[in-house]
Design a protein around this motif. Sequence first.
Motif, short mmCIF file in Angstrom:
data_model
loop_
_atom_site.label_atom_id
_atom_site.label_comp_id
_atom_site.label_asym_id
_atom_site.label_seq_id
_atom_site.Cartn_x
_atom_site.Cartn_y
_atom_site.Cartn_z
N VAL A 237 0.80 -0.88 0.03
CA VAL A 237 -0.48 0.17 -0.02
C VAL A 237 1.17 1.28 0.18
O VAL A 237 0.78 2.49 -0.25
CB VAL A 237 -1.19 -0.27 0.98
N GLU A 238 2.19 1.10 0.78
CA GLU A 238 3.19 2.36 0.96
C GLU A 238 3.63 2.25 -0.68
O GLU A 238 3.47 3.97 -0.78
CB GLU A 238 3.45 2.25 2.13
N LYS A 239 4.13 1.67 -1.36
CA LYS A 239 4.18 1.88 -2.92
C LYS A 239 3.96 1.91 -2.99
O LYS A 239 3.28 3.59 -4.39
CB LYS A 239 4.87 -0.21 -3.42
N GLU A 240 2.90 1.98 -3.25
CA GLU A 240 0.94 2.68 -3.94
C GLU A 240 1.04 3.80 -3.93
O GLU A 240 1.01 5.39 -4.66
CB GLU A 240 -0.04 2.11 -4.07
N VAL A 241 1.21 4.24 -2.15
CA VAL A 241 0.60 5.64 -2.43
C VAL A 241 1.95 6.79 -2.59
O VAL A 241 1.51 8.07 -2.82
CB VAL A 241 0.36 6.01 -0.37
N SER A 242 3.31 6.11 -2.92
CA SER A 242 3.83 6.73 -3.26
C SER A 242 4.05 7.38 -4.75
O SER A 242 4.11 8.04 -5.53
CB SER A 242 5.50 5.87 -3.16
N LEU A 243 2.88 6.95 -4.67
CA LEU A 243 2.69 7.30 -7.13
C LEU A 243 1.16 7.59 -6.63
O LEU A 243 1.44 8.91 -8.42
CB LEU A 243 2.46 5.74 -7.70
N MET A 244 0.81 8.23 -5.83
CA MET A 244 -0.14 8.32 -6.21
C MET A 244 -0.03 10.36 -5.44
O MET A 244 0.93 10.66 -5.17
CB MET A 244 -1.30 8.90 -5.33
N PRO A 245 -0.44 11.64 -6.35
CA PRO A 245 -0.07 12.61 -6.23
C PRO A 245 -0.17 13.30 -4.91
O PRO A 245 -1.30 12.63 -3.80
CB PRO A 245 -1.90 13.65 -7.04
N ALA A 246 0.36 13.79 -4.52
CA ALA A 246 0.62 14.09 -3.03
C ALA A 246 -1.08 15.50 -2.50
O ALA A 246 -1.70 16.34 -3.75
CB ALA A 246 1.60 15.44 -2.63
N ARG A 247 -1.14 14.43 -1.65
CA ARG A 247 -2.84 15.21 -0.36
C ARG A 247 -2.57 15.48 0.85
O ARG A 247 -1.93 14.55 1.21
CB ARG A 247 -3.90 14.39 -1.30
N ASN A 248 -3.52 15.75 1.15
CA ASN A 248 -3.36 16.33 2.47
C ASN A 248 -4.64 15.30 3.01
O ASN A 248 -5.98 15.45 2.03
CB ASN A 248 -4.28 17.99 3.25
N TYR A 249 -4.60 14.02 4.12
CA TYR A 249 -5.77 12.93 4.21
C TYR A 249 -5.90 13.36 4.62
O TYR A 249 -5.90 14.06 6.38
CB TYR A 249 -4.78 12.01 4.23
N SER A 250 -7.56 12.94 6.06
CA SER A 250 -8.12 13.17 6.77
C SER A 250 -7.96 11.49 7.60
O SER A 250 -7.88 10.56 6.50
CB SER A 250 -9.27 13.73 6.72
N THR A 251 -7.91 11.86 8.28
CA THR A 251 -7.99 10.35 9.73
C THR A 251 -8.84 10.35 10.74
O THR A 251 -9.24 8.72 10.37
CB THR A 251 -6.17 10.28 10.51
N ASP A 252 -9.11 11.44 11.48
CA ASP A 252 -10.58 10.87 11.88
C ASP A 252 -11.76 12.02 12.30
O ASP A 252 -11.31 13.06 11.31
CB ASP A 252 -9.96 10.89 13.81
N SER A 253 -12.76 11.43 12.96
CA SER A 253 -13.64 12.22 13.21
C SER A 253 -14.63 12.47 14.75
O SER A 253 -14.29 11.01 14.96
CB SER A 253 -14.87 12.45 12.14
N PRO A 254 -14.94 13.45 14.81
CA PRO A 254 -15.93 13.16 15.72
C PRO A 254 -16.95 12.00 15.84
O PRO A 254 -17.53 11.13 16.88
CB PRO A 254 -16.34 14.38 16.52
N GLU A 255 -17.88 11.74 14.82
CA GLU A 255 -19.26 11.66 14.08
C GLU A 255 -18.17 10.33 14.65
O GLU A 255 -18.71 8.74 15.43
CB GLU A 255 -19.16 11.62 12.88
N PHE A 256 -16.62 8.89 13.83
CA PHE A 256 -16.18 7.70 14.60
C PHE A 256 -16.62 7.62 16.14
O PHE A 256 -16.90 6.85 16.26
CB PHE A 256 -15.64 7.78 13.34
N GLN A 257 -15.38 8.89 16.44
CA GLN A 257 -15.31 8.66 18.09
C GLN A 257 -16.71 8.09 19.17
O GLN A 257 -16.71 7.37 19.75
CB GLN A 257 -14.67 9.48 18.44
N ASN A 258 -18.20 9.20 19.03
CA ASN A 258 -19.29 8.75 19.29
C ASN A 258 -19.59 7.87 18.75
O ASN A 258 -20.48 6.98 20.16
CB ASN A 258 -20.22 9.76 18.37
N VAL A 259 -19.65 7.11 17.27
CA VAL A 259 -20.31 5.81 17.70
C VAL A 259 -19.62 4.71 18.14
O VAL A 259 -19.89 3.53 18.51
CB VAL A 259 -20.23 5.62 16.33
#
Length: 269
Positions: A237-259
């Motif tokens: 997966v890391e190798k695949e990500v290295s081929l992708m354009p650079a992006r700002n990713y989100s990791t978490d959300s308050p909704e997930f932690q509540n659920v």
Amino acid sequence: MKTFAQLTIVLVIAGSLTAQLRTLTPGFNMFSPQQDVQLGQEAKAEVEKTKPILNDSRITGYLTQLGGRLAHSPRAGSFPFSYQVVKDKSINAFALPGGPVFVHTATFVAAQNEAQLAGVLAHEMSHVALRHGTHEASKGQALQVVAGLAGAATGNGMLGTLARAGINLGANSVLLHYSRDAESQADYNGAQIMADAGYDPVKMGRFFQTLEKAGSEGRLTQFLSDHPTPGNRVQAVEKEVSLMPARNYSTDSPEFQNVRRLVQGITPQ
């Protein structure tokens, strides 16, 4: 002028890297996409009869919203996805042909953030988009499949008709047991679905790594028995990500932690 030249070099390099990303397509299949949907709906009805489905609109609604965000990726295909939660203490998730996706409550607890749960969904949605279930059913059983599909064309249910032709396609059959190659494809395609939705694809590999560790420690991880590890998941997966354009990713959300807290309060089967 120098700045323009440097920018041109960066764009050329970025373009060449992006071009190396593969777009996967479904393999040999004797079922039509419409038959995938029909078969999946019949199998879904069987799952609902035999599994303790969680009827909590807060949790199911959240999962449906998360799945909808991922489904906007062109790599998710155009199947009508649906999402349900199963009360079960083993860490697992599975998808039926044509779109039904089921996630065990223990998976919510095992995931540390929303990106990890999104990775599980993206992986399962990739099995649907790449039609792995009916692909596996088609391999090595051509005559039986032809006979079963011909019988199903008369208007009878597909599950029963195919079973009478000698093919067991229930919820615990070949529809949900994939090869290591299929798992690699689901990882690869799922990573791209995650990136399209704004989630860090590496989190999927990290979560599967956590499951492998849990399995080696004897903890309940049914996911590994249904999804044989192709090996080196994180590195792939890391190798695949290295081929992708650079992006700002989100990791978490308050909704997930509540659920997640809601699910932790549920007594599993």
